[in-house]
Design a protein around this motif. Structure first.
Motif, PDB file in Angstrom:
ATOM      1  N   UNK A 239       0.774  -1.178  -0.236  1.00  0.00           N
ATOM      2  CA  UNK A 239       0.286  -0.391  -0.023  1.00  0.00           C
ATOM      3  C   UNK A 239       1.016   1.246   0.289  1.00  0.00           C
ATOM      4  N   UNK A 240       1.841   0.901   0.723  1.00  0.00           N
ATOM      5  CA  UNK A 240       2.931   2.889   0.886  1.00  0.00           C
ATOM      6  C   UNK A 240       3.673   2.432  -0.183  1.00  0.00           C
ATOM      7  N   UNK A 241       3.793   1.663  -1.452  1.00  0.00           N
ATOM      8  CA  UNK A 241       4.153   1.371  -2.399  1.00  0.00           C
ATOM      9  C   UNK A 241       3.724   2.245  -3.122  1.00  0.00           C
ATOM     10  N   UNK A 242       2.454   2.032  -3.345  1.00  0.00           N
ATOM     11  CA  UNK A 242       1.401   2.544  -4.154  1.00  0.00           C
ATOM     12  C   UNK A 242       0.693   3.718  -3.584  1.00  0.00           C
ATOM     13  N   UNK A 243       1.169   4.460  -2.993  1.00  0.00           N
ATOM     14  CA  UNK A 243       0.786   5.120  -2.762  1.00  0.00           C
ATOM     15  C   UNK A 243       1.460   6.357  -2.611  1.00  0.00           C
ATOM     16  N   UNK A 244       3.074   5.842  -2.655  1.00  0.00           N
ATOM     17  CA  UNK A 244       3.559   7.267  -3.734  1.00  0.00           C
ATOM     18  C   UNK A 244       3.979   7.137  -4.972  1.00  0.00           C
ATOM     19  N   UNK A 245       3.703   5.591  -5.887  1.00  0.00           N
ATOM     20  CA  UNK A 245       3.840   6.177  -7.207  1.00  0.00           C
ATOM     21  C   UNK A 245       2.682   6.969  -7.625  1.00  0.00           C
ATOM     22  N   UNK A 246       1.538   6.626  -6.807  1.00  0.00           N
ATOM     23  CA  UNK A 246       0.436   7.761  -7.306  1.00  0.00           C
ATOM     24  C   UNK A 246       0.512   8.923  -7.073  1.00  0.00           C
ATOM     25  N   UNK A 247       1.202   9.257  -5.853  1.00  0.00           N
ATOM     26  CA  UNK A 247       1.931   9.979  -5.657  1.00  0.00           C
ATOM     27  C   UNK A 247       2.836  11.034  -6.987  1.00  0.00           C
ATOM     28  N   UNK A 248       3.206   9.873  -7.581  1.00  0.00           N
ATOM     29  CA  UNK A 248       4.716  10.436  -8.006  1.00  0.00           C
ATOM     30  C   UNK A 248       3.930  10.852  -9.439  1.00  0.00           C
TER      31      UNK A 248
END
Length: 193
Positions: free
Chosen positions: A109-118
């Motif tokens: 979830x953290x990795x996905x959230x950071x990718x979405x933020x990028x």
């Protein structure tokens, strides 16, 4: 960076070390830079150098990054580099215990959230990129009807294609004209309607 291959993460301790929001940002920034000091990275993530140094040491303790050869004459500078070309984290390595599955889910979830933020940042800055870059940037969704085996085959073919373009970009590093950092996020998952 030398061709070191992707490092599989199979233990919860290393997964948790990487799944810290600032550490993941630092790891990603270091992968992009190839080599950097805590000072360089602190500017990128807008954090204190001492805090960045602490988190870099934590990543190093888990073998995710390593010290690099100094890139300047300043002997006080400590240079870092990724210890591999990337990491791979597979669900199958974290299914045998509930706490491992929970750690894997939280990290994902953290990795996905950071990718979405990028990607959101790119969208917010889209007007600052040329029409050529905006036309080249893919944004699509495909809905298939596949078996698990076919989805795995698709994943393998996509990974091979990604490796091809990664090698192309790395081999042309001396040629920087028109070259930018590019993030490619691909998700494939089953769903029911």
């Amino acid at each position: 960076m030398t061709a070191k291959g992707s490092r599989p993460i199979t233990d919860v301790g290393t997964l948790k070390a990487l799944a810290h929001p600032l550490r993941m940002k630092l790891y990603r920034a270091l992968c992009v830079a190839d080599k950097a000091t805590a000072s360089h990275l602190a500017d990128q993530v807008d954090e204190a150098v001492s805090l960045v140094s602490y988190h870099l040491r934590k990543l190093a303790e888990h073998g995710l990054i390593e010290e690099a050869e100094p890139q300047s004459a300043d002997g006080r500078e400590r240079w870092w580099q990724p210890s591999s070309e990337g990491v791979s984290i597979r669900d199958k390595d974290f299914r045998d215990a509930p706490e491992k599955a929970a750690a894997h889910l939280a990290a994902t979830r953290l990795f996905h959230d950071q990718r979405a933020e990028m990607y959101r940042r790119y969208l917010d800055e889209r007007s600052t990129w040329s029409a050529e870059w905006n036309a080249a940037a893919p944004d699509s969704e495909s809905l298939f009807r596949l078996t698990a085996g076919e989805l795995n085959e698709l994943r393998e073919e996509l990974l091979a294609l990604v490796r091809k373009y990664d090698e192309k970009g790395r081999s042309a590093e001396a040629e920087t004209e028109g070259r930018e950092h590019v993030a490619l996020h691909v998700y494939g998952f089953p769903f029911r309607v």
